[in-house]
Design a protein around this motif. Structure first.
Motif, PDB file in Angstrom:
ATOM      1  N   ILE A 280       0.843  -1.197   0.000  1.00 30.81           N
ATOM      2  CA  ILE A 280       0.000   0.000   0.000  1.00 30.81           C
ATOM      3  C   ILE A 280       0.881   1.251   0.000  1.00 30.81           C
ATOM      4  O   ILE A 280       1.813   1.365   0.795  1.00 30.81           O
ATOM      5  CB  ILE A 280      -0.936   0.037   1.234  1.00 30.81           C
ATOM      6  N   SER A 281       0.568   2.177  -0.899  1.00 32.75           N
ATOM      7  CA  SER A 281       1.233   3.472  -0.923  1.00 32.75           C
ATOM      8  C   SER A 281       0.158   4.564  -0.946  1.00 32.75           C
ATOM      9  O   SER A 281      -1.032   4.263  -1.092  1.00 32.75           O
ATOM     10  CB  SER A 281       2.148   3.602  -2.140  1.00 32.75           C
ATOM     11  N   TYR A 282       0.590   5.806  -0.810  1.00 33.21           N
ATOM     12  CA  TYR A 282      -0.392   6.891  -0.785  1.00 33.21           C
ATOM     13  C   TYR A 282       0.168   8.129  -1.473  1.00 33.21           C
ATOM     14  O   TYR A 282       1.376   8.299  -1.630  1.00 33.21           O
ATOM     15  CB  TYR A 282      -0.804   7.236   0.653  1.00 33.21           C
ATOM     16  N   GLU A 283      -0.752   8.963  -1.884  1.00 34.28           N
ATOM     17  CA  GLU A 283      -0.405  10.288  -2.419  1.00 34.28           C
ATOM     18  C   GLU A 283      -1.313  11.298  -1.730  1.00 34.28           C
ATOM     19  O   GLU A 283      -2.535  11.183  -1.796  1.00 34.28           O
ATOM     20  CB  GLU A 283      -0.634  10.333  -3.930  1.00 34.28           C
ATOM     21  N   ARG A 284      -0.703  12.252  -1.047  1.00 34.22           N
ATOM     22  CA  ARG A 284      -1.504  13.262  -0.356  1.00 34.22           C
ATOM     23  C   ARG A 284      -1.772  14.405  -1.334  1.00 34.22           C
ATOM     24  O   ARG A 284      -0.860  15.006  -1.884  1.00 34.22           O
ATOM     25  CB  ARG A 284      -0.783  13.766   0.895  1.00 34.22           C
TER      26      ARG A 284
ATOM     27  N   ILE B 126      -5.005   9.806  -1.639  1.00 36.15           N
ATOM     28  CA  ILE B 126      -5.307   8.665  -2.501  1.00 36.15           C
ATOM     29  C   ILE B 126      -4.487   7.476  -2.008  1.00 36.15           C
ATOM     30  O   ILE B 126      -3.266   7.579  -1.844  1.00 36.15           O
ATOM     31  CB  ILE B 126      -4.948   8.936  -3.970  1.00 36.15           C
ATOM     32  N   LEU B 127      -5.144   6.358  -1.728  1.00 36.44           N
ATOM     33  CA  LEU B 127      -4.456   5.129  -1.366  1.00 36.44           C
ATOM     34  C   LEU B 127      -4.424   4.206  -2.571  1.00 36.44           C
ATOM     35  O   LEU B 127      -5.451   3.961  -3.209  1.00 36.44           O
ATOM     36  CB  LEU B 127      -5.170   4.424  -0.206  1.00 36.44           C
ATOM     37  N   ARG B 128      -3.242   3.674  -2.875  1.00 33.16           N
ATOM     38  CA  ARG B 128      -3.075   2.762  -3.995  1.00 33.16           C
ATOM     39  C   ARG B 128      -2.362   1.496  -3.531  1.00 33.16           C
ATOM     40  O   ARG B 128      -1.729   1.484  -2.483  1.00 33.16           O
ATOM     41  CB  ARG B 128      -2.251   3.412  -5.111  1.00 33.16           C
ATOM     42  N   GLY B 129      -2.481   0.452  -4.349  1.00 33.19           N
ATOM     43  CA  GLY B 129      -1.756  -0.780  -4.048  1.00 33.19           C
ATOM     44  C   GLY B 129      -2.643  -1.995  -4.047  1.00 33.19           C
ATOM     45  O   GLY B 129      -3.739  -1.993  -4.619  1.00 33.19           O
TER      46      GLY B 129
ATOM     47  N   PHE C 128      -8.663  11.869   7.882  1.00 28.91           N
ATOM     48  CA  PHE C 128      -8.236  11.854   6.487  1.00 28.91           C
ATOM     49  C   PHE C 128      -9.422  11.583   5.560  1.00 28.91           C
ATOM     50  O   PHE C 128     -10.302  10.768   5.865  1.00 28.91           O
ATOM     51  CB  PHE C 128      -7.158  10.792   6.252  1.00 28.91           C
ATOM     52  N   GLN C 129      -9.437  12.280   4.436  1.00 33.03           N
ATOM     53  CA  GLN C 129     -10.419  12.031   3.386  1.00 33.03           C
ATOM     54  C   GLN C 129      -9.768  11.124   2.348  1.00 33.03           C
ATOM     55  O   GLN C 129      -8.790  11.510   1.705  1.00 33.03           O
ATOM     56  CB  GLN C 129     -10.859  13.355   2.753  1.00 33.03           C
ATOM     57  N   ILE C 130     -10.323   9.911   2.174  1.00 35.02           N
ATOM     58  CA  ILE C 130      -9.657   8.866   1.405  1.00 35.02           C
ATOM     59  C   ILE C 130     -10.304   8.672   0.040  1.00 35.02           C
ATOM     60  O   ILE C 130     -11.530   8.527  -0.066  1.00 35.02           O
ATOM     61  CB  ILE C 130      -9.679   7.526   2.172  1.00 35.02           C
ATOM     62  N   GLN C 131      -9.474   8.653  -0.997  1.00 36.72           N
ATOM     63  CA  GLN C 131      -9.879   8.155  -2.302  1.00 36.72           C
ATOM     64  C   GLN C 131      -9.285   6.748  -2.436  1.00 36.72           C
ATOM     65  O   GLN C 131      -8.061   6.587  -2.454  1.00 36.72           O
ATOM     66  CB  GLN C 131      -9.376   9.062  -3.424  1.00 36.72           C
ATOM     67  N   ASP C 132     -10.151   5.755  -2.495  1.00 38.30           N
ATOM     68  CA  ASP C 132      -9.723   4.358  -2.419  1.00 38.30           C
ATOM     69  C   ASP C 132      -9.404   3.795  -3.803  1.00 38.30           C
ATOM     70  O   ASP C 132     -10.285   3.638  -4.641  1.00 38.30           O
ATOM     71  CB  ASP C 132     -10.832   3.535  -1.751  1.00 38.30           C
ATOM     72  N   SER C 133      -8.110   3.488  -4.037  1.00 42.99           N
ATOM     73  CA  SER C 133      -7.687   2.808  -5.265  1.00 42.99           C
ATOM     74  C   SER C 133      -6.939   1.521  -4.929  1.00 42.99           C
ATOM     75  O   SER C 133      -6.072   1.063  -5.691  1.00 42.99           O
ATOM     76  CB  SER C 133      -6.793   3.730  -6.107  1.00 42.99           C
TER      77      SER C 133
END
Length: 387
Positions: A46-50, A57-60, A80-85
């Motif tokens: 899991i990685s993220y981009e703020r 945005i969470l990716r992985g 945190f406001q999350i965009q789930d990817s």
């Protein structure tokens, strides 16, 4: 004044961003260490981009939907406001399962022939398909180990075909290696090694007609196999039979990632010996060291019994486990180190290994301890038997 205020705002935003990043890193790392388990057996990348402020945005990938949900909930609880990817595996696969269709199938760390070998699977071994990439599939074997395997080595099956296979009569190859021969012509139509599983079609004198996962039919000889049932693989493993099986591997060459009779690594050797007694162990030495009854090592070999696993560090004073062997009795143990060989913990013996005595850090009793996820009788494993 305006310039000063602007500088203060920039510094505040920078500090604010650093704190946010630190908190996200802390939460993801905590989940990785406390909730996921060993990454050789579980997926959690899991990685993220703020995007700014608390928008992320969470990716992985992960193979555990519950862990994903808990991670998202935890981050949201911290504002945190999350965009789930995040992708949950299995994902976008042609079939959810496969049976290994070659005598030995190689697993690699990446979908490439140049990637390091991490393990191997044997014919008739059920594997879970987690994702695909061209001619490769990312698989999980019954010991939960993960790796990339060529699709050409697999026979993809749906859940119905897998259930049929689990209910079918099967035989395990117990001779070191042999071939499947055509029933009519006697010509070789397949290669198999010890530990391979084949469906049994019929018996004809000293011949057993078998079928591979992809449907190739031929015969093997009766004395080359054992029936995959409680009679031939009883719940109580005989220590002497275990010892004899291990000694049959003497001078087998070493191969990193090897788990077949052709070549083995240290834990692959132990896995293969126990598999031929109907027991599935964890893959690596450091994983095997987690299961079974703990036996003290500070009293020498006096408490060890035949079949106990002995675990070794790379150097004196280290506790890191990098090697495993199996105790044979009378101070001797067998292990794969360059080749399969027998050494002793007794300094008066000609095969004494001072290095192994100094680096012995743990011992586990596997026999009569089939009650954990790392020590499972094949005939009780849900991937092999339909309950």
């Amino acid at each position: 004044m305006n310039r000063l205020i602007g500088s203060i705002i920039i510094i505040s935003l920078f500090f604010y961003g650093c704190v946010a990043d630190q908190k996200i890193d802390e939460i993801i790392n905590r989940f990785r260490t406390e909730y996921v388990g060993d990454l050789r057996e579980h997926v959690f990348d899991i990685s993220y981009e703020r995007l700014g402020g608390f928008s992320v945005i969470l990716r992985g990938e992960t193979d555990n939907s519950e862990v994903k949900i808990q991670l998202l909930d935890t981050l949201r609880s911290h504002g945190f406001q999350i965009q789930d990817s995040i992708i949950v595996l299995p994902h976008n696969v042609s079939q959810p399962w496969a049976l290994i269709d070659l005598s030995v199938a190689t697993m690699r760390s990446k979908a490439s022939h140049t990637a390091p070998v991490v393990s191997q699977g044997l014919m008739g071994m059920p594997v879970k398909i987690l994702k695909e990439d061209g001619g490769w599939a990312f698989i999980q074997t019954p010991d939960r180990y993960l790796g990339w395997c060529e699709k050409a080595a697999l026979c993809f099956v749906d859940s119905i075909r897998l259930m049929e296979w689990k209910k079918s009569p099967r035989v395990m190859i117990t001779s070191r290696s042999t071939t499947i021969k055509d029933v009519e012509t006697g010509k070789i139509c397949g290669d198999v090694v010890a530990g391979c599983l084949l469906e049994e079609v019929e018996r004809d004198g000293n011949k057993i007609v078998v079928k591979t996962p992809s449907g190739i039919i031929g015969y093997v000889l009766k004395d080359e196999v054992s029936s995959f049932n409680q009679k031939d693989f009883p719940p109580e493993v005989n220590p002497q039979k275990l010892k004899n099986t291990a000694l049959n591997f003497i001078r087998t060459p070493y191969l990193w990632g090897g788990t077949s009779v052709h070549a083995l690594d240290c834990s692959g050797f132990i896995k293969t010996v126990y598999r031929l007694q109907g027991i599935e162990l964890a893959r690596d030495a450091s994983l095997q060291a987690r299961y079974g009854q703990l036996i003290p090592v500070n009293q020498g070999w006096t408490l060890f019994q035949t079949g106990d696993l002995l675990f070794f560090a790379p150097r004196k004073g280290s506790k890191k486990i990098t090697h495993v062997g199996m105790y044979l009795g009378d101070s001797e143990f067998i292990h794969e180190a360059g080749k399969v060989k027998v050494n002793s913990l007794d300094s008066t013996r000609s095969n004494f290994s001072s290095f192994r005595k100094l680096t012995l850090v743990k011992a586990r009793r596997v026999l009569q301890n089939f009650d954990s996820e790392g020590i499972v009788p094949l005939l009780e494993h849900p991937w092999y038997i339909e309950k």
